[in-house]
Scaffold this motif. Structure first.
Motif, PDB file in Angstrom:
ATOM      1  N   PHE A  51       0.828  -1.203   0.000  1.00 41.89           N
ATOM      2  CA  PHE A  51       0.000   0.000   0.000  1.00 41.89           C
ATOM      3  C   PHE A  51       0.866   1.258   0.000  1.00 41.89           C
ATOM      4  CE2 PHE A  51      -2.561  -3.357   1.931  1.00 41.89           C
ATOM      5  CZ  PHE A  51      -3.599  -3.380   1.021  1.00 41.89           C
ATOM      6  N   LYS A  54       2.036   1.747  -3.509  1.00 40.81           N
ATOM      7  CA  LYS A  54       0.956   2.363  -4.285  1.00 40.81           C
ATOM      8  C   LYS A  54       0.976   3.884  -4.134  1.00 40.81           C
ATOM      9  CE  LYS A  54      -4.116   2.412  -4.344  1.00 40.81           C
ATOM     10  NZ  LYS A  54      -5.318   1.810  -3.743  1.00 40.81           N
ATOM     11  N   VAL A  55       1.156   4.365  -2.914  1.00 42.34           N
ATOM     12  CA  VAL A  55       1.188   5.811  -2.668  1.00 42.34           C
ATOM     13  C   VAL A  55       2.473   6.421  -3.231  1.00 42.34           C
ATOM     14  CG1 VAL A  55       1.220   7.606  -0.902  1.00 42.34           C
ATOM     15  CG2 VAL A  55      -0.315   5.653  -0.653  1.00 42.34           C
ATOM     16  N   ALA A  58       2.170   6.929  -6.893  1.00 40.76           N
ATOM     17  CA  ALA A  58       1.326   8.088  -7.211  1.00 40.76           C
ATOM     18  C   ALA A  58       2.094   9.387  -6.997  1.00 40.76           C
ATOM     19  CB  ALA A  58       0.060   8.072  -6.358  1.00 40.76           C
ATOM     20  N   GLU A 107      -5.608   5.765   4.731  1.00 45.59           N
ATOM     21  CA  GLU A 107      -5.894   4.816   3.648  1.00 45.59           C
ATOM     22  C   GLU A 107      -5.174   5.221   2.355  1.00 45.59           C
ATOM     23  OE1 GLU A 107      -7.554   1.944   3.834  1.00 45.59           O
ATOM     24  OE2 GLU A 107      -7.732   2.308   5.983  1.00 45.59           O
ATOM     25  N   SER A 108      -4.528   4.260   1.682  1.00 48.57           N
ATOM     26  CA  SER A 108      -3.748   4.557   0.483  1.00 48.57           C
ATOM     27  C   SER A 108      -4.599   5.189  -0.615  1.00 48.57           C
ATOM     28  CB  SER A 108      -3.047   3.301  -0.038  1.00 48.57           C
ATOM     29  OG  SER A 108      -3.982   2.299  -0.351  1.00 48.57           O
ATOM     30  N   SER A 109      -5.807   4.700  -0.809  1.00 46.84           N
ATOM     31  CA  SER A 109      -6.674   5.267  -1.847  1.00 46.84           C
ATOM     32  C   SER A 109      -7.076   6.696  -1.506  1.00 46.84           C
ATOM     33  CB  SER A 109      -7.925   4.410  -2.036  1.00 46.84           C
ATOM     34  OG  SER A 109      -7.567   3.142  -2.516  1.00 46.84           O
ATOM     35  N   GLU A 110      -7.357   6.957  -0.232  1.00 46.01           N
ATOM     36  CA  GLU A 110      -7.700   8.309   0.202  1.00 46.01           C
ATOM     37  C   GLU A 110      -6.499   9.243   0.091  1.00 46.01           C
ATOM     38  OE1 GLU A 110      -9.525   8.233   4.055  1.00 46.01           O
ATOM     39  OE2 GLU A 110     -11.038   6.786   3.418  1.00 46.01           O
ATOM     40  N   ASN A 112      -4.007   8.929  -2.084  1.00 44.68           N
ATOM     41  CA  ASN A 112      -3.823   9.209  -3.514  1.00 44.68           C
ATOM     42  C   ASN A 112      -4.865  10.199  -4.017  1.00 44.68           C
ATOM     43  OD1 ASN A 112      -1.620   7.559  -3.605  1.00 44.68           O
ATOM     44  ND2 ASN A 112      -2.653   5.862  -4.597  1.00 44.68           N
ATOM     45  N   GLN A 113      -6.077  10.066  -3.553  1.00 46.31           N
ATOM     46  CA  GLN A 113      -7.132  11.011  -3.945  1.00 46.31           C
ATOM     47  C   GLN A 113      -6.801  12.416  -3.437  1.00 46.31           C
ATOM     48  OE1 GLN A 113     -10.984   9.924  -2.471  1.00 46.31           O
ATOM     49  NE2 GLN A 113     -12.049  11.266  -3.904  1.00 46.31           N
ATOM     50  N   TYR A 114      -6.312  12.523  -2.212  1.00 45.00           N
ATOM     51  CA  TYR A 114      -5.921  13.818  -1.655  1.00 45.00           C
ATOM     52  C   TYR A 114      -4.778  14.440  -2.453  1.00 45.00           C
ATOM     53  CZ  TYR A 114      -4.160  17.303   1.625  1.00 45.00           C
ATOM     54  OH  TYR A 114      -3.724  18.474   2.192  1.00 45.00           O
ATOM     55  N   GLN A 116      -4.091  14.183  -5.554  1.00 43.23           N
ATOM     56  CA  GLN A 116      -4.476  14.602  -6.902  1.00 43.23           C
ATOM     57  C   GLN A 116      -4.664  16.108  -7.020  1.00 43.23           C
ATOM     58  OE1 GLN A 116      -4.711  12.997  -9.921  1.00 43.23           O
ATOM     59  NE2 GLN A 116      -3.561  11.488  -8.730  1.00 43.23           N
TER      60      GLN A 116
END
Length: 120
Positions: A51, A54-55, A58, A107-110, A112-114, A116
């Motif tokens: 995870f 992943k970050v 990004a 959270e990794s998805s959160e 990455n969303q931040y 962006q």
């Protein structure tokens, strides 16, 4: 279990190295503006955590310069993460607001969303 995790970690690092994304090419002034807007961010992470990879991918894909803090190599980072963030989970993005309040995003998805919002 340790051996399995170690082997899987090395495989993750190997593939991350082989398929690492490239940074975008930007003018120096534009990159300086992005760097200034992300200087208040720190990523608490572990090198072989999928995870975290992943970050980090990004971050590299976006050309962001964010301080990476390895919690296994620095006991102070680990202690700070637990004391201020509340748990020893990585990845964790430390966000220092303009009023000096600190937010922790786990959270990794959160994360990455931040991130962006800084990519142009």
């Amino acid at each position: 279990m340790f051996i399995i995790r170690w082997v899987l970690g090395r495989i993750i690092l190997f593939f991350d190295f082989i398929f690492s994304p490239s940074k975008p090419k930007r003018a120096a002034q534009e990159q300086a503006q992005i760097d200034a807007s992300t200087e208040h961010l720190s990523l608490y992470q572990l090198p072989a955590c999928p995870f975290c990879v992943k970050v980090r991918r990004a971050i590299k894909r976006g050309g962001l310069n964010i301080e990476l803090r390895n919690i296994n190599q620095n006991e102070n980072y680990r202690a700070e993460l637990i004391a201020q963030g509340g748990k020893k989970t990585v990845p964790c993005l430390r966000i220092v607001q303009e009023d000096q309040t600190v937010n922790w995003l786990y959270e990794s998805s959160e994360i990455n969303q931040y991130l962006q919002q800084f990519v142009r």
